[in-house]
Design an enzyme around this catalytic site. Structure first.
Site: not given
Length: 337
Positions: A49, A54, A204, A206, A215, A228, A294
């Site tokens: 996708d 982008y 999107w 998820p 984290k 991020r 993973e």
């Protein structure tokens, strides 16, 4: 990798798909992006996708180069149209002009003759819906896309668009929505409409921009370097509603549930999304190939209803069920300003 039909269409997609919204333009450059794409292929992911907007249109180019040499018929390629891709007033939206020009530019950047699903990235209040759907139908009838989809349309917009698509004899088969165990907005109306119409949901974010991986521990940071939360990009602002102790402490309470199920926290969160019957595929992003490898294991995980209920009970006080009012323009003539 498991596979599923996209909605009630005949198109089969991998249960996890790879998206290059925030993965393109990262610190590793195109080499890292290509490594992630090939890790996805190695994991059995066949659905990719992207969108014209982008990385200022460079994401499609990078994805096309990464997939060069792969058997095109064995891939499902999805891209989008709506957001600004140039300085002009007609370089955005869902007008016939922009759609017809954008599909050609997207195919050129991807180095492909067609995409499998061409998606309206948002709803365009400045263009009559009939014009939009007729232009998308032209894209399908010309062989430049097999199917059409939408992203983040309201239940009413989805109903009207689907009805017009049927009149125009084109298959509107998907709705891409932000969806996770923390962001449950689609459940307030969109999910039931998708089920009624046979439209498959593409989820999107998820992992809630990484929050559901655990984290980000409670306590206010400092956040992991390179995450991020520390990056200046389109994804950092989506984290703002979750980077607080109330949410992060609830996520920490999921760890024992994940451990009891023998799962890393990220896999539990992904499996939760895939457990939802209307979700055909969930979009993964990654900055490192190891993350893809993973997380791809979540596709084969089957959660029992008791575990899903336990996850819901832990997160219920901090779940977002109603989207905030859009910050963007609502005036149909906003592009004339």
């Amino acid at each position: 990798m498991d596979f599923r039909h996209l909605g009630r269409s005949g198109l089969i997609v991998s249960r996890l798909s790879y998206g290059n919204w925030l993965t393109r333009g990262g610190p590793g450059g195109e080499e890292a992006e290509h490594a992630c794409v090939h890790a996805a292929l190695d994991a059995g992911i066949t659905t990719f996708d992207t969108a014209d907007v982008y990385a200022d249109t460079r994401a499609e180019e990078s994805l096309g180069r990464a997939l060069k040499g792969e058997r095109r018929e064995g891939l499902e390629i999805l891209t989008k149209v709506f957001a600004p891709t140039g300085p002009g007033r007609n370089d955005l939206g869902l007008s016939r002009k922009h759609i017809r020009e954008s599909i050609d530019l997207s195919l050129r950047r991807l180095g492909m003759e067609y995409v499998d699903v061409y998606q309206a990235h948002r709803y365009d209040p400045a263009t009559p819906l009939e014009e939009t759907m007729e232009a998308l139908a032209d894209v399908v009838h010309s062989g430049k896309a097999h199917y059409i989809g939408v992203c983040e349309w309201s239940p009413d917009q989805l109903r009207r668009g689907h009805a017009l698509a049927r009149e125009l004899r084109v298959p509107l088969i998907s709705d891409q929505v932000q969806y996770s165990a923390l962001w449950r907005v689609p459940e307030t109306g969109v999910t039931s409409v998708c089920a009624e119409l046979g439209v498959g949901q593409i989820a999107w974010s998820p992992l809630a921009q990484g929050v559901l991986t655990g984290k980000y521990p409670p306590g206010g940071g400092p956040w992991p370097a390179g995450s991020r939360a520390t990056a200046v990009n389109d994804g950092s602002e989506l984290l703002s509603c979750w980077l607080n102790d109330e949410v992060l402490s609830r996520v920490e309470r999921l760890r024992p549930l994940a451990a009891e199920a023998g799962l890393p926290l990220a896999r539990l969160a992904l499996a939760w999304v895939l457990h939802q019957p209307q979700v055909s595929t969930a979009v993964l992003g990654a900055s490192r190939p190891a993350q893809i490898t993973e997380n791809a294991g979540a596709a084969g995980v089957r959660l029992d209803d008791d575990l899903v209920a336990a996850v819901n009970a832990v997160l219920d006080p901090v779940v977002t069920r109603t989207a905030p009012e859009p910050a963007g323009p609502v005036d149909p003539d906003w592009r004339l300003a």
